[in-house]
Design an enzyme around this catalytic site. Structure first.
Site, PDB file in Angstrom:
ATOM      1  N   HIS A  18       0.832  -1.198   0.000  1.00  0.00           N
ATOM      2  CA  HIS A  18       0.000   0.000   0.000  1.00  0.00           C
ATOM      3  C   HIS A  18       0.871   1.254   0.000  1.00  0.00           C
ATOM      4  O   HIS A  18       2.097   1.181   0.089  1.00  0.00           O
ATOM      5  CB  HIS A  18      -0.982   0.024   1.185  1.00  0.00           C
ATOM      6  CG  HIS A  18      -0.394   0.451   2.490  1.00  0.00           C
ATOM      7  ND1 HIS A  18      -1.142   0.969   3.518  1.00  0.00           N
ATOM      8  CD2 HIS A  18       0.890   0.440   2.937  1.00  0.00           C
ATOM      9  CE1 HIS A  18      -0.363   1.259   4.538  1.00  0.00           C
ATOM     10  NE2 HIS A  18       0.859   0.954   4.228  1.00  0.00           N
ATOM     11  N   CYS A  37       5.112   5.175   5.374  1.00  0.00           N
ATOM     12  CA  CYS A  37       4.017   4.579   4.599  1.00  0.00           C
ATOM     13  C   CYS A  37       3.645   5.431   3.393  1.00  0.00           C
ATOM     14  O   CYS A  37       2.813   5.035   2.580  1.00  0.00           O
ATOM     15  CB  CYS A  37       2.796   4.329   5.489  1.00  0.00           C
ATOM     16  SG  CYS A  37       2.907   2.800   6.442  1.00  0.00           S
ATOM     17  N   ASP A  83      -4.472 -10.655  -0.445  1.00  0.00           N
ATOM     18  CA  ASP A  83      -3.177 -11.303  -0.294  1.00  0.00           C
ATOM     19  C   ASP A  83      -2.302 -11.142  -1.533  1.00  0.00           C
ATOM     20  O   ASP A  83      -2.726 -11.478  -2.645  1.00  0.00           O
ATOM     21  CB  ASP A  83      -3.382 -12.789   0.015  1.00  0.00           C
ATOM     22  CG  ASP A  83      -2.107 -13.443   0.516  1.00  0.00           C
ATOM     23  OD1 ASP A  83      -1.315 -12.760   1.212  1.00  0.00           O
ATOM     24  OD2 ASP A  83      -1.899 -14.631   0.222  1.00  0.00           O
TER      25      ASP A  83
HETATM   26 NI    NI Z   1       2.524   1.092   5.428  1.00  0.00          NI
END
Ligand code: NI
Length: 141
Positions: A18, A37, A83
């Site tokens: 992500h 992130c 997944d």
């Molecule tokens: Ni992350």
């Protein structure tokens, strides 16, 4: 008939990529708000998902619901979709949403609670997602 409500939990695991970012933020601001992130080149996590379902114990089976059945539903509707996938780009129920663990928990709750409609008296109590060793999110609907 017993009216005691019992909570049962199934654990599943998946790996997914992500990126946390907003298009209306600069890369600098994304890094400031979302930290590592926000990496524009993506990254992944090993997620652990805990699905807790609640309902009365069926006196005939002694079950709230068959965990094998629950596991199959979670696998088909959630784990197989996530997944080894990119949460931002490939997961239909996350379309157009920021790929945070909070949003993931809310969407998984909705998907599974809808699927459990066909089982009388059984509903999702909590979706817990562990993203890292130290961080987890819970959603109770
Ligand atoms: Ni992350």
């Amino acid at each position: 008939m017993t009216n005691k409500i019992v909570y049962i939990t199934r654990r599943e695991r998946f790996n997914a990529a992500h990126r946390l970012f907003r298009e209306d933020y600069s890369d600098e601001k994304n890094l400031d708000v979302f930290g590592k992130c926000s990496n524009p080149m993506w990254h992944g996590h090993n997620y652990t998902l805990f699905v807790t379902v609640k309902g009365p114990v069926n006196p005939e089976t002694g079950f709230v619901m068959n965990l094998k059945v629950l596991s199959k539903i979670i696998k088909e509707l959630v784990v197989d979709k996530l997944d080894h996938k990119n949460i931002n780009l490939e997961v239909d129920f996350m379309n157009g949403k920021l790929a945070s663990t909070e949003n993931l928990a809310v969407e998984i709750f909705n998907v599974l609670n809808n699927a459990l409609n066909e089982f009388e008296n059984v509903s999702v109590h909590c979706i817990k997602i562990q993203e890292t060793e130290n961080n987890f999110v819970e959603y109770f609907g």
